[in-house]
Design a protein around this motif. Structure first.
Motif, PDB file in Angstrom:
ATOM      1  N   GLN A 194       1.237  -1.049  -0.319  1.00  0.00           N
ATOM      2  CA  GLN A 194      -0.367   0.227  -0.204  1.00  0.00           C
ATOM      3  C   GLN A 194       0.454   1.174   0.136  1.00  0.00           C
ATOM      4  O   GLN A 194       1.076   2.142  -0.333  1.00  0.00           O
ATOM      5  CB  GLN A 194      -1.596   0.235   1.042  1.00  0.00           C
ATOM      6  N   VAL A 195       1.908   1.589   0.955  1.00  0.00           N
ATOM      7  CA  VAL A 195       2.878   2.612   0.588  1.00  0.00           C
ATOM      8  C   VAL A 195       3.607   2.854  -0.712  1.00  0.00           C
ATOM      9  O   VAL A 195       3.576   3.672  -1.287  1.00  0.00           O
ATOM     10  CB  VAL A 195       4.166   2.612   1.904  1.00  0.00           C
ATOM     11  N   LEU A 196       3.838   1.585  -1.122  1.00  0.00           N
ATOM     12  CA  LEU A 196       4.958   1.798  -2.189  1.00  0.00           C
ATOM     13  C   LEU A 196       3.290   2.070  -3.581  1.00  0.00           C
ATOM     14  O   LEU A 196       3.976   3.073  -3.865  1.00  0.00           O
ATOM     15  CB  LEU A 196       5.090   0.395  -2.439  1.00  0.00           C
ATOM     16  N   MET A 197       2.491   1.383  -3.504  1.00  0.00           N
ATOM     17  CA  MET A 197       1.108   2.352  -4.408  1.00  0.00           C
ATOM     18  C   MET A 197       1.374   3.834  -3.907  1.00  0.00           C
ATOM     19  O   MET A 197       1.075   4.502  -4.913  1.00  0.00           O
ATOM     20  CB  MET A 197      -0.031   1.239  -4.001  1.00  0.00           C
ATOM     21  N   GLY A 198       1.227   3.733  -2.754  1.00  0.00           N
ATOM     22  CA  GLY A 198       0.787   5.593  -1.940  1.00  0.00           C
ATOM     23  C   GLY A 198       2.009   6.238  -3.350  1.00  0.00           C
ATOM     24  O   GLY A 198       1.331   7.536  -3.901  1.00  0.00           O
ATOM     25  N   LEU A 199       3.638   5.813  -2.870  1.00  0.00           N
ATOM     26  CA  LEU A 199       4.510   6.636  -2.971  1.00  0.00           C
ATOM     27  C   LEU A 199       4.311   6.451  -4.484  1.00  0.00           C
ATOM     28  O   LEU A 199       4.597   7.918  -5.136  1.00  0.00           O
ATOM     29  CB  LEU A 199       5.667   6.517  -3.077  1.00  0.00           C
ATOM     30  N   ILE A 200       3.681   5.577  -5.688  1.00  0.00           N
ATOM     31  CA  ILE A 200       4.263   5.372  -6.824  1.00  0.00           C
ATOM     32  C   ILE A 200       3.116   6.720  -7.003  1.00  0.00           C
ATOM     33  O   ILE A 200       3.139   7.436  -7.950  1.00  0.00           O
ATOM     34  CB  ILE A 200       3.589   4.088  -7.445  1.00  0.00           C
ATOM     35  N   ALA A 213       1.791   9.555  -5.958  1.00  0.00           N
ATOM     36  CA  ALA A 213       2.358  10.775  -5.490  1.00  0.00           C
ATOM     37  C   ALA A 213       2.985  11.274  -5.988  1.00  0.00           C
ATOM     38  O   ALA A 213       2.831  12.024  -6.513  1.00  0.00           O
ATOM     39  CB  ALA A 213       2.623  11.228  -3.514  1.00  0.00           C
ATOM     40  N   GLU A 214       4.655  10.936  -6.206  1.00  0.00           N
ATOM     41  CA  GLU A 214       5.499  10.944  -7.063  1.00  0.00           C
ATOM     42  C   GLU A 214       5.060  11.348  -8.505  1.00  0.00           C
ATOM     43  O   GLU A 214       5.269  12.290  -8.681  1.00  0.00           O
ATOM     44  CB  GLU A 214       6.722   9.961  -7.309  1.00  0.00           C
ATOM     45  N   SER A 215       4.338  10.423  -9.159  1.00  0.00           N
ATOM     46  CA  SER A 215       3.919  10.366 -10.490  1.00  0.00           C
ATOM     47  C   SER A 215       2.689  11.994 -10.613  1.00  0.00           C
ATOM     48  O   SER A 215       3.649  12.569 -11.368  1.00  0.00           O
ATOM     49  CB  SER A 215       3.287   9.543 -10.712  1.00  0.00           C
ATOM     50  N   PHE A 216       1.678  11.671  -9.428  1.00  0.00           N
ATOM     51  CA  PHE A 216       1.383  13.032  -9.788  1.00  0.00           C
ATOM     52  C   PHE A 216       2.216  14.409  -9.295  1.00  0.00           C
ATOM     53  O   PHE A 216       1.695  15.988 -10.328  1.00  0.00           O
ATOM     54  CB  PHE A 216       0.274  13.265  -9.319  1.00  0.00           C
ATOM     55  N   LEU A 217       2.925  14.874  -9.003  1.00  0.00           N
ATOM     56  CA  LEU A 217       4.158  15.338  -8.084  1.00  0.00           C
ATOM     57  C   LEU A 217       5.254  15.649 -10.002  1.00  0.00           C
ATOM     58  O   LEU A 217       6.189  16.664  -9.537  1.00  0.00           O
ATOM     59  CB  LEU A 217       4.942  15.467  -7.687  1.00  0.00           C
ATOM     60  N   GLU A 218       5.200  14.356 -10.500  1.00  0.00           N
ATOM     61  CA  GLU A 218       6.290  14.908 -11.765  1.00  0.00           C
ATOM     62  C   GLU A 218       7.880  14.324 -11.316  1.00  0.00           C
ATOM     63  O   GLU A 218       8.549  14.720 -12.131  1.00  0.00           O
ATOM     64  CB  GLU A 218       6.542  15.852 -13.173  1.00  0.00           C
ATOM     65  N   HIS A 219       7.822  13.525 -10.435  1.00  0.00           N
ATOM     66  CA  HIS A 219       8.723  13.720  -9.838  1.00  0.00           C
ATOM     67  C   HIS A 219       9.529  11.620 -10.136  1.00  0.00           C
ATOM     68  O   HIS A 219       9.058  10.600  -9.609  1.00  0.00           O
ATOM     69  CB  HIS A 219       8.997  12.660  -8.091  1.00  0.00           C
ATOM     70  N   PHE A 220       9.416  11.563 -11.743  1.00  0.00           N
ATOM     71  CA  PHE A 220       9.035  10.690 -11.941  1.00  0.00           C
ATOM     72  C   PHE A 220      10.462   9.479 -12.051  1.00  0.00           C
ATOM     73  O   PHE A 220      10.223   8.272 -11.982  1.00  0.00           O
ATOM     74  CB  PHE A 220       8.309  10.927 -13.999  1.00  0.00           C
ATOM     75  N   ALA A 221      11.148   9.896 -11.308  1.00  0.00           N
ATOM     76  CA  ALA A 221      12.547   8.551 -11.538  1.00  0.00           C
ATOM     77  C   ALA A 221      12.512   8.391  -9.938  1.00  0.00           C
ATOM     78  O   ALA A 221      12.735   7.281  -9.924  1.00  0.00           O
ATOM     79  CB  ALA A 221      13.895  10.214 -11.051  1.00  0.00           C
ATOM     80  N   MET A 254       1.481   3.411 -15.844  1.00  0.00           N
ATOM     81  CA  MET A 254       1.065   4.714 -15.826  1.00  0.00           C
ATOM     82  C   MET A 254       2.637   5.294 -15.917  1.00  0.00           C
ATOM     83  O   MET A 254       1.617   7.164 -16.052  1.00  0.00           O
ATOM     84  CB  MET A 254       0.022   4.566 -14.884  1.00  0.00           C
ATOM     85  N   ILE A 255       2.964   6.039 -14.959  1.00  0.00           N
ATOM     86  CA  ILE A 255       4.535   6.167 -15.029  1.00  0.00           C
ATOM     87  C   ILE A 255       4.628   7.061 -15.800  1.00  0.00           C
ATOM     88  O   ILE A 255       4.833   8.279 -16.344  1.00  0.00           O
ATOM     89  CB  ILE A 255       5.202   5.637 -14.021  1.00  0.00           C
ATOM     90  N   GLU A 256       4.882   5.961 -16.826  1.00  0.00           N
ATOM     91  CA  GLU A 256       6.159   6.192 -18.767  1.00  0.00           C
ATOM     92  C   GLU A 256       5.007   6.727 -19.229  1.00  0.00           C
ATOM     93  O   GLU A 256       5.214   7.728 -19.950  1.00  0.00           O
ATOM     94  CB  GLU A 256       6.228   4.769 -18.969  1.00  0.00           C
ATOM     95  N   ARG A 257       3.693   6.322 -19.183  1.00  0.00           N
ATOM     96  CA  ARG A 257       2.393   7.386 -19.751  1.00  0.00           C
ATOM     97  C   ARG A 257       2.574   9.073 -19.875  1.00  0.00           C
ATOM     98  O   ARG A 257       2.114  10.049 -19.921  1.00  0.00           O
ATOM     99  CB  ARG A 257       0.388   7.140 -19.708  1.00  0.00           C
ATOM    100  N   MET A 258       2.177   8.965 -18.318  1.00  0.00           N
ATOM    101  CA  MET A 258       2.520  10.320 -17.324  1.00  0.00           C
ATOM    102  C   MET A 258       3.750  11.862 -17.846  1.00  0.00           C
ATOM    103  O   MET A 258       3.754  12.220 -17.683  1.00  0.00           O
ATOM    104  CB  MET A 258       2.026  10.172 -15.623  1.00  0.00           C
ATOM    105  N   ALA A 259       4.747  10.103 -17.411  1.00  0.00           N
ATOM    106  CA  ALA A 259       5.850  11.190 -18.450  1.00  0.00           C
ATOM    107  C   ALA A 259       5.929  11.641 -19.392  1.00  0.00           C
ATOM    108  O   ALA A 259       6.838  11.989 -20.054  1.00  0.00           O
ATOM    109  CB  ALA A 259       7.067  10.039 -17.289  1.00  0.00           C
ATOM    110  N   GLY A 260       5.053  10.448 -20.602  1.00  0.00           N
ATOM    111  CA  GLY A 260       5.154  10.906 -22.099  1.00  0.00           C
ATOM    112  C   GLY A 260       6.360  10.136 -22.724  1.00  0.00           C
ATOM    113  O   GLY A 260       6.639   9.734 -24.107  1.00  0.00           O
TER     114      GLY A 260
END
Length: 207
Positions: free
Chosen positions: A41-47, A49-57, A85-91
């Protein structure tokens, strides 16, 4: 821990991504990977939060950990979906498509009757195909996503598929057809009580 995770998700849901990230990171620092359910759950939440903050690394690092800790085929396909989803949001659309195709193969092999999982996967494939300017493939994938969404009776998935079709047809310069799909998306989101979904579609229609 459960209370903190619940609070973190509420913050994320309210669009307060920075405070959500802080709470999730506090949990991450305390939780052992052996506490599988909470660690997941923590990893899912971090994924998220970081994606929406555009912290893709950072998001990619957590997604890699999520894939590594998956204990069965179901968790594996969810983890790969999150990575896509991360890669899609990162373009990074080619990378995203490769991940969603990997996920599709896993679903077809292990969960061929899971209409909701198939709909979510094909929605992403359709959206990414649109971003890669392959509009015929985008429409084909999104129509399949709608078909599986309707089989699942999940109103949010139905609304997302209709919204996706609206976006694809708008990009194809078929404005009237796009408007029909957008209206159907609004109806589905209204039935689901998803006011954010309704507003999002209205915004797309006004562009």
């Amino acid at each position: 821990m459960t209370e903190t995770l619940s609070k973190a998700w509420s913050l994320f849901d309210a669009g307060n991504y920075t405070d959500a990230e802080t709470l999730y990171k506090e949990c991450y620092a305390k939780i052992p990977s052996t506490d599988h359910d909470n660690y997941w759950q923590v990893l899912m939440g971090l994924i998220y939060a970081e994606s929406f903050l555009e912290h893709f690394a950072e998001a990619r690092t957590y997604a890699s950990q999520l894939i590594s800790c998956a204990i069965d085929h179901e968790e594996k396909h969810i983890a790969i979906h999150q990575a896509g989803m991360i890669e899609r949001m990162a373009g990074a659309y080619d990378k995203a498509m490769n991940l969603f195709l990997q996920e599709e193969a896993l679903i077809e092999k292990n969960f061929p009757d899971d209409a909701l999982a198939r709909s979510a996967n094909l929605y992403e494939q359709g959206y990414v195909s649109m971003k890669l300017h392959d509009l015929p493939l985008a429409e084909k994938n999104m129509l399949s996503a709608l078909d599986f969404a309707e089989k699942s009776n999940d109103l949010i998935s139905i609304g997302c598929a209709y919204r996706g079709l609206g976006e694809i047809l708008k990009a194809s310069e078929k404005a009237e057809d796009a408007a029909v799909y957008f209206e159907k998306a609004i109806t589905a989101f209204q039935k689901a009580g998803d006011t954010y979904g309704v507003e999002e579609v209205k915004e797309l229609m006004s562009k």
